[in-house]
Scaffold this motif. Structure first.
Motif, PDB file in Angstrom:
ATOM      1  N   GLU A 621      15.636   6.390   0.394  1.00 18.98           N
ATOM      2  CA  GLU A 621      14.291   5.798   0.432  1.00 18.98           C
ATOM      3  C   GLU A 621      13.261   6.895   0.670  1.00 18.98           C
ATOM      4  N   ARG A 622      12.228   6.939  -0.164  1.00 22.66           N
ATOM      5  CA  ARG A 622      11.126   7.875   0.034  1.00 22.66           C
ATOM      6  C   ARG A 622       9.861   7.077   0.295  1.00 22.66           C
ATOM      7  N   VAL A 623       9.019   7.618   1.157  1.00 22.10           N
ATOM      8  CA  VAL A 623       7.771   6.922   1.485  1.00 22.10           C
ATOM      9  C   VAL A 623       6.609   7.682   0.856  1.00 22.10           C
ATOM     10  N   ARG A 624       5.703   6.963   0.259  1.00 22.64           N
ATOM     11  CA  ARG A 624       4.481   7.564  -0.269  1.00 22.64           C
ATOM     12  C   ARG A 624       3.305   6.692   0.166  1.00 22.64           C
ATOM     13  N   TYR A 625       2.166   7.335   0.327  1.00 23.92           N
ATOM     14  CA  TYR A 625       0.963   6.580   0.650  1.00 23.92           C
ATOM     15  C   TYR A 625       0.045   6.563  -0.562  1.00 23.92           C
ATOM     16  N   GLY A 626      -0.809   5.576  -0.611  1.00 23.97           N
ATOM     17  CA  GLY A 626      -1.753   5.477  -1.717  1.00 23.97           C
ATOM     18  C   GLY A 626      -3.032   4.802  -1.264  1.00 23.97           C
ATOM     19  N   VAL A 627      -4.027   4.856  -2.138  1.00 30.46           N
ATOM     20  CA  VAL A 627      -5.320   4.239  -1.828  1.00 30.46           C
ATOM     21  C   VAL A 627      -5.595   3.167  -2.881  1.00 30.46           C
ATOM     22  N   CYS A 632     -11.379   0.917  -1.610  1.00 18.45           N
ATOM     23  CA  CYS A 632     -12.011   2.146  -1.094  1.00 18.45           C
ATOM     24  C   CYS A 632     -13.529   2.050  -1.218  1.00 18.45           C
ATOM     25  N   ASN A 633     -14.247   2.292  -0.101  1.00 19.92           N
ATOM     26  CA  ASN A 633     -15.712   2.178  -0.158  1.00 19.92           C
ATOM     27  C   ASN A 633     -16.392   3.506  -0.470  1.00 19.92           C
ATOM     28  N   GLY A 634     -15.589   4.569  -0.632  1.00 18.11           N
ATOM     29  CA  GLY A 634     -16.142   5.853  -1.092  1.00 18.11           C
ATOM     30  C   GLY A 634     -16.856   6.646  -0.020  1.00 18.11           C
ATOM     31  N   ASP A 635     -16.626   6.336   1.280  1.00 14.12           N
ATOM     32  CA  ASP A 635     -17.325   7.148   2.298  1.00 14.12           C
ATOM     33  C   ASP A 635     -16.530   8.407   2.676  1.00 14.12           C
ATOM     34  N   HIS A 636     -15.266   8.482   2.269  1.00 16.25           N
ATOM     35  CA  HIS A 636     -14.404   9.667   2.443  1.00 16.25           C
ATOM     36  C   HIS A 636     -14.175  10.054   3.890  1.00 16.25           C
ATOM     37  N   CYS A 644      -5.624  16.736   4.199  1.00 18.99           N
ATOM     38  CA  CYS A 644      -4.385  16.888   3.429  1.00 18.99           C
ATOM     39  C   CYS A 644      -4.744  17.143   1.960  1.00 18.99           C
ATOM     40  N   PRO A 645      -4.169  18.183   1.351  1.00 18.79           N
ATOM     41  CA  PRO A 645      -4.532  18.498  -0.041  1.00 18.79           C
ATOM     42  C   PRO A 645      -4.177  17.386  -1.024  1.00 18.79           C
ATOM     43  N   THR A 646      -3.238  16.507  -0.657  1.00 23.86           N
ATOM     44  CA  THR A 646      -2.882  15.452  -1.611  1.00 23.86           C
ATOM     45  C   THR A 646      -3.749  14.209  -1.447  1.00 23.86           C
ATOM     46  N   LEU A 647      -4.615  14.237  -0.431  1.00 21.77           N
ATOM     47  CA  LEU A 647      -5.595  13.152  -0.284  1.00 21.77           C
ATOM     48  C   LEU A 647      -6.913  13.703  -0.807  1.00 21.77           C
ATOM     49  N   THR A 648      -7.315  13.237  -1.980  1.00 22.00           N
ATOM     50  CA  THR A 648      -8.479  13.849  -2.627  1.00 22.00           C
ATOM     51  C   THR A 648      -9.369  12.759  -3.232  1.00 22.00           C
ATOM     52  N   VAL A 649     -10.200  13.106  -4.195  1.00 23.01           N
ATOM     53  CA  VAL A 649     -11.113  12.119  -4.785  1.00 23.01           C
ATOM     54  C   VAL A 649     -10.902  12.030  -6.284  1.00 23.01           C
ATOM     55  N   LYS A 650     -11.301  10.913  -6.839  1.00 27.12           N
ATOM     56  CA  LYS A 650     -11.321  10.771  -8.309  1.00 27.12           C
ATOM     57  C   LYS A 650     -12.518   9.894  -8.673  1.00 27.12           C
ATOM     58  N   ASP A 651     -12.841   9.864  -9.960  1.00 34.19           N
ATOM     59  CA  ASP A 651     -13.994   9.067 -10.391  1.00 34.19           C
ATOM     60  C   ASP A 651     -13.793   7.611 -10.022  1.00 34.19           C
ATOM     61  N   ASN A 652     -14.886   6.969  -9.647  1.00 31.87           N
ATOM     62  CA  ASN A 652     -14.818   5.554  -9.282  1.00 31.87           C
ATOM     63  C   ASN A 652     -14.566   4.720 -10.539  1.00 31.87           C
ATOM     64  N   PRO A 653     -13.505   3.902 -10.558  1.00 29.89           N
ATOM     65  CA  PRO A 653     -13.242   3.098 -11.768  1.00 29.89           C
ATOM     66  C   PRO A 653     -14.285   1.999 -11.985  1.00 29.89           C
ATOM     67  N   ASP A 654     -15.029   1.702 -10.932  1.00 28.83           N
ATOM     68  CA  ASP A 654     -16.052   0.656 -11.046  1.00 28.83           C
ATOM     69  C   ASP A 654     -17.315   1.266 -11.662  1.00 28.83           C
ATOM     70  N   LEU A 656     -20.163   0.280 -11.850  1.00 30.08           N
ATOM     71  CA  LEU A 656     -21.393   0.010 -11.110  1.00 30.08           C
ATOM     72  C   LEU A 656     -21.525   0.887  -9.868  1.00 30.08           C
ATOM     73  N   LYS A 657     -20.433   1.666  -9.550  1.00 27.29           N
ATOM     74  CA  LYS A 657     -20.484   2.535  -8.370  1.00 27.29           C
ATOM     75  C   LYS A 657     -20.428   3.997  -8.811  1.00 27.29           C
ATOM     76  N   VAL A 658     -21.213   4.851  -8.131  1.00 30.75           N
ATOM     77  CA  VAL A 658     -21.230   6.263  -8.526  1.00 30.75           C
ATOM     78  C   VAL A 658     -20.349   7.130  -7.625  1.00 30.75           C
ATOM     79  N   ASP A 659     -20.184   6.729  -6.355  1.00 35.00           N
ATOM     80  CA  ASP A 659     -19.403   7.568  -5.432  1.00 35.00           C
ATOM     81  C   ASP A 659     -17.941   7.602  -5.852  1.00 35.00           C
ATOM     82  N   PRO A 660     -17.331   8.799  -5.872  1.00 35.34           N
ATOM     83  CA  PRO A 660     -15.908   8.854  -6.200  1.00 35.34           C
ATOM     84  C   PRO A 660     -15.077   8.170  -5.113  1.00 35.34           C
ATOM     85  N   VAL A 661     -13.923   7.673  -5.506  1.00 38.44           N
ATOM     86  CA  VAL A 661     -13.039   7.020  -4.527  1.00 38.44           C
ATOM     87  C   VAL A 661     -11.961   8.009  -4.083  1.00 38.44           C
ATOM     88  N   ALA A 662     -11.384   7.713  -2.917  1.00 36.45           N
ATOM     89  CA  ALA A 662     -10.266   8.528  -2.430  1.00 36.45           C
ATOM     90  C   ALA A 662      -9.015   8.179  -3.222  1.00 36.45           C
TER      91      ALA A 662
END
Ligand code: SF4
Ligand code: SF4
Length: 717
Positions: A621-627, A632-636, A644-654, A656-662
């Motif tokens: 069993e391996r554990v992974r986390y996700g967002v 995600c409200n984009g306040d980071h 953590c380098p693996t916790l980063t940002v990407k473009d907001n899929p919504d 209507l929102k401009v802030d990137p999501v985690a």
């Protein structure tokens, strides 16, 4: 330390007639065995860790030869080990990172150099200077000068480096001076080959022990009044003897050039870079033959005045290439030429920078005015153009991007157990206010970078608590000193804890107990989990550091009355423990032990076990986390609390929102910090924990199938 050096150890067994291929530092290790060394010690640190690591693992070979290997507790103990060569005809070698290690060792080095040695004593230092260096920028040369030690700076060619190890022992015996062999980072990693000799079993060794100790000899002590005589011996006998040996054995190299009346005197370690720089001018060919005359100093201390003067006489100009400051060699050459009334124009720091590494480009830049003045027929504009093009190419890279590229400082490994403590510290300070933080050397120093920026000063390895002694009484809030277990054993126990207890200091000490000196390559310390603990826990995923209680029992034995141990991943508990330490009515030293095994070592331990399970078709069993990007409200806030380098940002899929999501990218090791932080700091509920099961049991397959159907049904509804 679970890194295996079995291939390197095989190379150490090569005998006469065989050719060694490999890295410079391993060649040095082989050279020690070819020199009949009786004992080896040292303290790890880049770029020479490899030497000791390999020796420590080569137990069988060392035992066959009768060589004793000691993993010393710090550089001072390593230097003191060379005391064996004061009375006995034993060749000994120790190693450490310089300048910091030489600073720590300096007291023992002074006391070694004063009586001198009869057995060859060699100190292999990694001169951590210039690009890629990790310590303060100073020169080991100063120590060689002040304590009258030989300083070898070999040309980075494996055959020359190996020869200088052998000559290092011999010159030490011929002059009674300890010898330092200085290796820059590039020399440690230069690759090449050399013809081997057989390893030499020492006359006196763990297999052939002395029947009696040496006779009492007051002159061998570093103690007045005999120290006054030692001081005279250095200048009257030892340094002249070393100079004679250098000349007789031709340790320094003269390469006569086609343009014989223009010369360059270069530290041996800079030779390769010089040749490359001369090639840019067409003043060296592809085989490294220089058109200018070269004096290559494989021994930079002591200089041989007659030989240097002879090289300079009759030359129209001489350039001294000496990295770093002050320019000890250049000043000495200027003096020796002046005393002999040699009028050759001398250049050096007037053309080259005082500080920083002498890379090929820096050397080429400095050579331009020298070549213009003394080799006027050689055009320098192509070199100037080459340098300008290089600068333009580098400047053009960031220009390709709309915004400047973010800096990428080094940071904690993914899943490092030390990161959560800095999250907890950040949260604790939100409650008690900012505190003065004395930082230290070790992986935890990554906490001085964003997003934690925790640490006001670093005064040396294990020195954090000692360095807070002056600040602490001036502060309304208690100060915090941070130290790793490596630093604790290296120095912190004595200089920090003992002093704080003696003086009744009212401050907080945070000790990271990850089980190893991780930053230098996860070498073992006295509080490392032992083999029995590893064996017993071979199938467990938990931290092993709690199996070794040496730090706790030592602190209690010393009289530490306020002591808490908290697992690093319990962020909320760590936060409340730190708050308690900052606000407790207890007046005295408060120690918090942050316990969590170094992730690198843990992975090395469990990876083979997991591979074995998979090979046998067993459940893993391996554990992974996700967002959840919809939540995600984009306040980071999570990123500012984790880093953590693996916790980063990407473009907001919504749209209507401009802030990137985690987002959590590949590489997450499921350490659990994301969940702990979300809980401790009451972050938005966007994190989820996923368990990835390989070779699931039948009931897990069944459950998964049912869940899948329900989800698909809900999606259709
Ligand atoms: S080596 Fe170990 S202690 Fe150091 S950053 Fe990596 S996981 Fe953390
Ligand atoms: S759980 Fe979070 S902190 Fe831990 S490795 Fe994954 S992304 Fe990084």
């Amino acid at each position: 330390m679970e890194v295996s050096f079995s291939k390197e150890i095989e190379q150490l067994r090569l005998g006469a007639g065989a050719t060694f291929h490999g890295e410079g530092i391993l060649a040095i290790t082989k050279a020690l065995l070819q020199s009949g060394v009786s004992y080896v010690g040292g303290y790890q640190g880049a770029p020479v860790s490899h030497l000791l690591d390999v020796m420590v693992q080569a137990k069988a070979l060392m035992s066959e030869l009768g060589v004793h290997v000691e993993a010393c507790s710090n550089e001072a103990s390593a230097a003191a080990m060379l005391g064996a060569s004061i009375h006995y005809p034993l060749r000994g070698a120790v190693t450490w990172k310089s300048i910091v290690g030489t600073n720590v060792a300096s007291d023992a080095l002074s006391n070694l150099s004063s009586p001198g040695v009869v057995g060859g004593a060699l100190i292999v230092v990694g001169e951590d200077y210039g690009e890629g260096a990790s310590v303060i920028q100073e020169r080991t040369h100063a120590y060689a000068l002040k304590s009258s030690m030989v300083l070898l700076d070999p040309r980075p060619d494996l055959a020359v480096m190996v020869r200088m190890v052998e000559e290092g022992f011999r010159i030490s015996e011929a002059s009674n001076m300890p010898a330092i062999l200085e290796l820059r980072i590039r020399a440690c990693h230069v690759r090449g080959s050399f013809e081997c000799k057989d390893n030499l079993a020492p006359h006196h060794s763990t297999r052939h022990r002395f029947a009696e100790p040496a006779a009492f000899d007051y002159a061998k002590l570093a103690h007045p009044p005999v120290t006054f005589r030692h001081e005279k011996l250095k200048s009257a006998e030892r340094i002249p003897a070393a100079r004679r040996y250098i000349e007789q054995q031709g340790l320094n190299e003269v390469f006569e050039g086609r343009i014989a009346d223009v010369g360059v005197i270069v530290q041996g370690g800079l030779y390769n870079s010089l040749i490359r720089a001369l090639q840019q001018f067409g003043l060296a060919d592809a085989f490294g033959v220089s058109a200018l005359s070269l004096l290559v100093l494989n021994v930079t201390c002591p200089l041989v005045p007659e030989a240097v003067a002879a090289f300079c006489v009759g030359k129209r100009g001489v350039l001294v290439l000496e990295e770093g400051q002050p320019e000890y060699i250049e000043q000495e050459i200027a003096t020796l030429l002046r005393r002999r009334d040699v009028q050759t124009p001398l250049h050096g720091k007037d053309l080259l920078p005082s500080a920083g590494e002498y890379s090929i480009e820096v050397l080429a830049e400095g050579l331009i005015p020298f070549v213009q003045r003394y080799v006027a027929e050689t055009p320098t504009s192509p070199v100037a153009q080459w340098l300008a093009d290089n600068r333009a190419r580098r400047a053009a890279v960031p220009a390709q991007f709309e915004r400047p590229l973010p800096a990428r400082p080094p940071g904690f490994c993914i899943g490092c157990p030390e990161r959560p403590v800095f999250s907890a510290l950040k949260l604790a300070q939100q409650q008690v206010g900012r505190v003065h933080i004395s930082a230290d050397i070790g992986c935890h120093a990554f906490g001085t970078f964003e997003p934690f920026s925790s640490g006001h000063s670093i005064l040396g390895y294990g020195m954090s608590l000692a360095s807070s002694a002056g600040v602490s009484p001036m502060m309304q809030r208690r100060t915090l000193s941070i130290m790793g277990d490596g630093g604790f054993w290296h120095n912190g126990l004595i200089t920090g804890v003992q002093s704080a207890l003696l003086n009744g200091d009212d401050s907080v000490l945070l000790i990271f107990k990850n089980g190893y000196t991780s930053a230098t390559g996860t070498q073992e310390i006295i509080s490392t989990p032992n083999d029995a603990a590893r064996e017993a826990a071979a199938d467990k995923l938990t931290s092993l550091t709690d199996t070794n209680q040496t730090i706790e029992t030592t602190l209690k034995g010393l009289g530490v009355a306020w002591l808490r141990t908290v697992h690093t991943y319990r962020v909320a508990e760590m936060r409340s423990t730190l708050i308690e330490a900052f606000t407790s009515p207890f007046d005295g030293l408060k120690v918090v032990i942050a316990e969590g095994e170094c992730q690198l070592e843990r992975q090395r331990r469990i990876r083979p076990w997991l591979a074995g399970l998979l090979q046998r078709g067993e459940r893993v069993e391996r554990v992974r986390y996700g967002v959840d990007e919809d939540v995600c409200n984009g306040d980071h806030a999570c990123i500012r609390l984790s880093g953590c380098p693996t916790l980063t940002v990407k473009d907001n899929p919504d749209p209507l929102k401009v802030d990137p999501v985690a987002t959590v990218i590949d590489g997450c090791v499921g350490c659990g910090l994301c969940g702990e932080n979300a809980h401790a700091a009451t972050l938005c509920p966007s994190f989820y924990r996923a368990e990835i099961v390989t070779n699931p049991k039948w009931h897990e397959r069944l459950l998964d199938a049912v869940r899948g159907r329900v989800i698909r049904a809900l999606e259709r509804a």
